[in-house]
Motif scaffolding. Structure first.
Motif, PDB file in Angstrom:
ATOM      1  N   SER A 192       7.080   4.374   2.357  1.00  0.00           N
ATOM      2  CA  SER A 192       6.935   5.749   2.819  1.00  0.00           C
ATOM      3  C   SER A 192       6.855   5.743   4.342  1.00  0.00           C
ATOM      4  O   SER A 192       6.682   4.695   4.974  1.00  0.00           O
ATOM      5  N   SER A 193       6.985   6.914   4.930  1.00  0.00           N
ATOM      6  CA  SER A 193       6.895   6.979   6.397  1.00  0.00           C
ATOM      7  C   SER A 193       5.523   6.509   6.869  1.00  0.00           C
ATOM      8  O   SER A 193       5.407   5.811   7.885  1.00  0.00           O
TER       9      SER A 193
ATOM     10  N   ALA B 226       1.304  -6.858  -0.188  1.00  0.00           N
ATOM     11  CA  ALA B 226       2.260  -6.404   0.826  1.00  0.00           C
ATOM     12  C   ALA B 226       3.693  -6.551   0.332  1.00  0.00           C
ATOM     13  O   ALA B 226       4.530  -5.655   0.522  1.00  0.00           O
ATOM     14  N   ALA B 227       3.990  -7.683  -0.306  1.00  0.00           N
ATOM     15  CA  ALA B 227       5.356  -7.914  -0.798  1.00  0.00           C
ATOM     16  C   ALA B 227       5.726  -6.885  -1.855  1.00  0.00           C
ATOM     17  O   ALA B 227       6.868  -6.386  -1.883  1.00  0.00           O
TER      18      ALA B 227
ATOM     19  N   ARG C  75      12.218  -2.927  -0.333  1.00  0.00           N
ATOM     20  CA  ARG C  75      13.162  -1.924   0.158  1.00  0.00           C
ATOM     21  C   ARG C  75      13.777  -1.153  -1.008  1.00  0.00           C
ATOM     22  O   ARG C  75      14.239  -1.736  -1.980  1.00  0.00           O
ATOM     23  N   GLY C  76      13.772   0.168  -0.906  1.00  0.00           N
ATOM     24  CA  GLY C  76      14.376   1.011  -1.922  1.00  0.00           C
ATOM     25  C   GLY C  76      13.512   1.236  -3.148  1.00  0.00           C
ATOM     26  O   GLY C  76      13.955   1.882  -4.093  1.00  0.00           O
ATOM     27  N   SER C  77      12.277   0.720  -3.136  1.00  0.00           N
ATOM     28  CA  SER C  77      11.417   0.835  -4.313  1.00  0.00           C
ATOM     29  C   SER C  77      10.745   2.192  -4.421  1.00  0.00           C
ATOM     30  O   SER C  77      10.296   2.588  -5.498  1.00  0.00           O
TER      31      SER C  77
END
Length: 231
Positions: free
Chosen positions: A169-170, A155-156, A161-163
């Motif tokens: 993704s949405s 999960a991490a 963020r920004g990866s």
């Protein structure tokens, strides 16, 4: 000196940075770095009653605006660009006190922006922690026999963020089953199979995936259904 046929600043005072050596037509000092044209004759700033002003180069819009707003007297500084055939703005002349007050206001704004950025960063960090926790819980719901620490690591990685990874993704933000499964599958592919080595040895990506597909499917099946418990 080329004549100013179309002044770039129609309202207020205009000061010129000359390209050639010019001397004041009144006090004869020079060569002048800044001058005022009065009826076509150059005047130094002192003779033009602008000698008490200080030069503020262009570049900081907020500082320039605030300096001019706080200055009882100001002037626009221009220089002739031979290549473009026009005068271009270089900065402004403003009262020293007005510039100092404007700088203080801009520094205060900069501090406020810094504090706001800090608050926003903390808020985003808290949001990221909550999202990573939710993503890990969803992994454990879909794959109940996936070790908790492994689910957290997946999960991490997927939700940075920004990866651009699947967790951002949405579908990932919505915690869709397809996105969560894709994150788990990618983790198994890279950490529990020779997939990366195959790519490094020149095997095409689709062929490499085909070769390790069975191993990945087996691991996902084991995490969905505890084989050891039924053995």
């Amino acid at each position: 000196m080329a004549p100013i046929t179309t002044p770039p600043h129609r309202n207020g005072l205009l000061v010129v940075q000359p390209l050639k050596k010019r001397h004041c037509a009144e006090c004869r000092t020079g060569p002048l770095t800044l001058l005022v044209l009065e009826e076509g004759a150059p005047r130094c700033l002192d003779c033009a009653d602008l000698g008490h002003l200080v030069f503020l180069p262009r570049g900081d819009t907020a500082l320039t605006r605030r300096s001019r707003e706080g200055s009882a007297l100001s002037a626009v500084v221009v220089r002739f660009n031979r290549r473009r055939g026009r005068y271009e703005r270089q900065g402004v002349l403003v009262e020293e006190g007005a510039l100092a007050r404007a700088e203080e206001r801009c520094l205060a704004d900069a501090e406020a922006r810094r504090r706001r950025r800090t608050r926003d960063a903390r808020r985003r960090e808290a949001e990221d922690v909550r999202f990573t926790d939710a993503f890990a819980r969803e992994i454990r719901r879909l794959f109940p026999h996936c070790p908790a620490d492994r689910a957290r690591a997946i999960a991490a990685h997927a939700s940075v963020r920004g990866s651009g990874r699947v967790g951002r993704s949405s579908a990932g933000r919505a915690l869709s089953e397809a996105a969560v499964t894709a994150a788990v599958r990618a983790s198994v592919r890279h950490t529990e199979t020779p997939y990366d080595q195959l790519l490094m040895s020149g095997v095409p990506r689709y062929e490499a995936r085909r070769r390790i597909a069975a191993a990945v499917d087996t691991r996902l099946w084991e995490w969905r259904d505890d084989v050891s418990a039924r053995a």
